[in-house]
Design an enzyme around this catalytic site. Sequence first.
Site, PDB file in Angstrom:
ATOM      1  N   LYS A 184      30.701  41.108  44.257  1.00 27.24           N
ATOM      2  CA  LYS A 184      31.420  41.819  43.281  1.00 27.24           C
ATOM      3  C   LYS A 184      30.504  42.220  42.067  1.00 27.24           C
ATOM      4  O   LYS A 184      29.487  41.674  41.842  1.00 27.24           O
ATOM      5  CB  LYS A 184      32.350  40.693  42.699  1.00 27.24           C
ATOM      6  N   SER A 190      41.299  40.432  39.857  1.00 26.40           N
ATOM      7  CA  SER A 190      40.454  41.568  39.585  1.00 26.40           C
ATOM      8  C   SER A 190      39.123  41.558  40.621  1.00 26.40           C
ATOM      9  O   SER A 190      38.633  42.864  40.838  1.00 26.40           O
ATOM     10  CB  SER A 190      39.647  41.111  38.340  1.00 26.40           C
ATOM     11  N   SER A 213      41.718  35.716  39.898  1.00 28.36           N
ATOM     12  CA  SER A 213      41.105  36.791  40.677  1.00 28.36           C
ATOM     13  C   SER A 213      40.458  36.750  42.045  1.00 28.36           C
ATOM     14  O   SER A 213      39.921  37.953  42.564  1.00 28.36           O
ATOM     15  CB  SER A 213      40.060  37.550  39.328  1.00 28.36           C
TER      16      SER A 213
HETATM   17  N1  GLN Z   1      44.585  38.447  35.964  1.00 26.11           N
HETATM   18  C1  GLN Z   1      43.845  37.649  35.129  1.00 26.11           C
HETATM   19  C2  GLN Z   1      43.429  38.290  33.880  1.00 26.11           C
HETATM   20  O1  GLN Z   1      43.554  39.428  33.762  1.00 26.11           O
HETATM   21  C3  GLN Z   1      42.913  36.948  35.788  1.00 26.11           C
HETATM   22  C4  GLN Z   1      41.588  37.487  35.834  1.00 26.11           C
HETATM   23  C5  GLN Z   1      40.389  36.773  36.582  1.00 26.11           C
HETATM   24  O2  GLN Z   1      40.847  35.652  37.288  1.00 26.11           O
HETATM   25  N2  GLN Z   1      39.276  37.097  36.270  1.00 26.11           N
HETATM   26  O3  GLN Z   1      42.667  37.635  32.945  1.00 26.11           O
END
Ligand code: GLN
Length: 490
Positions: A74, A149, A173
């Site tokens: 990532k 994400s 994420s």
């Molecule tokens: N969807 C969550 C957010 O927007 C989780 C994101 C994550 O785990 N990095 O913060």
Amino acid sequence: MSAADIASRVRAGELDPIVVTEKALARFEERNPVVHAYLDLDREDALQRAAAVSERVSRGEDPGQLAGVPISLKDNIAVAGATLTAGSRILQGYRSPYDAHVTERLVAEGAVLFGRTNLDEFAMGASTENSGFAPSRNPWDRKRVPGGSSGGSAAAVGAGIVPVALGSETGGSIRQPAALCGVTGFKPTYGSVSRRGLVAFGSSLDQIGPLAATAEDAALVFDVITGHDPGDATTTTGKRPSAFLAPTSVEGLRIGIPEEFLDPSVDPHILAQVDQATDLLSEAGAITKVVPAGGLAHANLSIPVYYLVSSSEACSNLARFDGMRYGPRHDDGDLLDAYLATRAGHFGAEVQRRILLGTFALSAGYYDAWYKKALQVRRLVSDEFTTLFKEYDLLAGPTSPVGAFKLGERTDDPYAMYLCDLLTAPACLGGFPSVSVPCGLARKGPYKGLPVGLQLVGRPGEDHVVLAAARAFEAIRGEPERPVVYSAAE
Ligand code: GLN
């Protein structure tokens, strides 16, 4: 071919890592235009890394547990000399001067780093639509999101470009995109994987973990990246059990299914698949039991708590991006103008929203009512899990209340996007290890024909138990279905 198969054949001198990388490059050329999983790929670099592994084999050395395995990272995990945009325009053009701890570990075990995967800006989002560049697409249906994400990593693995990728998780994420793309995603216990070289979002929540086509490969990669790092004071010391230590049988394992995980907002066809999965587990000898409502009485507050805590930490972590040290800078006017113009011009709307929310929650006069209260409820959520773990070895349920939704479906409604974390945020608040394993395709409804994820949450430090159960489930379930983009060229 799985990462485990590649590594064992490369180590035995039966398979040339250069050939493995060339094949991955061919799949990338063919499929990345469909899924847009990558922000960058340096083909020459990947081939050189493969050649280095190949040389080690020809010198008679053992290149390690991930010998010749192409693995995508990532784009918020540092690789010396590579891009590190974190999905943000504010880091466009920036290249990392050093390797993250996980990067060092992978390379030391013979992995071939293969490209930079797309993400929501600074990992804030659940669909990759907040990427400062372009959204990724779901390998099962390119009109749909891959989740987020770590959506680029999930799409890369889901499309079969690479067998494994690394993602990062703060509130869901890794597991949520894994569920939406039909792959395995594992979020380790907080502190079991070093965060050195991960672009910080919510430092008390962030963890790096693998997304893989098989649970076995997720375990293999976890074993390589876990361990103490003096460069991250929150990593735990001491010898940790290998992910392959626990027996891969669910015989006698006590698995609780909290009512709260079966929330009415979860799509009924997702629930039906998960139901089937827990039936399979009990047929295989697990002792499964629904935990009556009230066991996780505060879990429904996980979303507001998570967004308050993570945004408060983010507003501090993101203060460093002011155009002075990294990325592009607007420098007309005085210093303050430069800060304001750089930040206003290069942070996307969602990142700005989080910074504002966090700044508000931490401000004098509001701190007690918001940030402090959120920490107190975080503790309650965590304690409720701890109590259940006295009676159950694992807690099970769906990973995500929804399947892969259509691009654009939730972009106008940030709260609808936040609700995607309903079932994953609690494990992050408590730092518990948790996996999402594919458990079939929804049979009806808006996500018909799309993958569903079974989530298992374990006790802190029992990553090996969670991974062993995932591997056992994988064996019971059999080969999962693969999307057309994957199978067409296999
Ligand atoms: N969807 C969550 C957010 O927007 C989780 C994101 C994550 O785990 N990095 O913060």
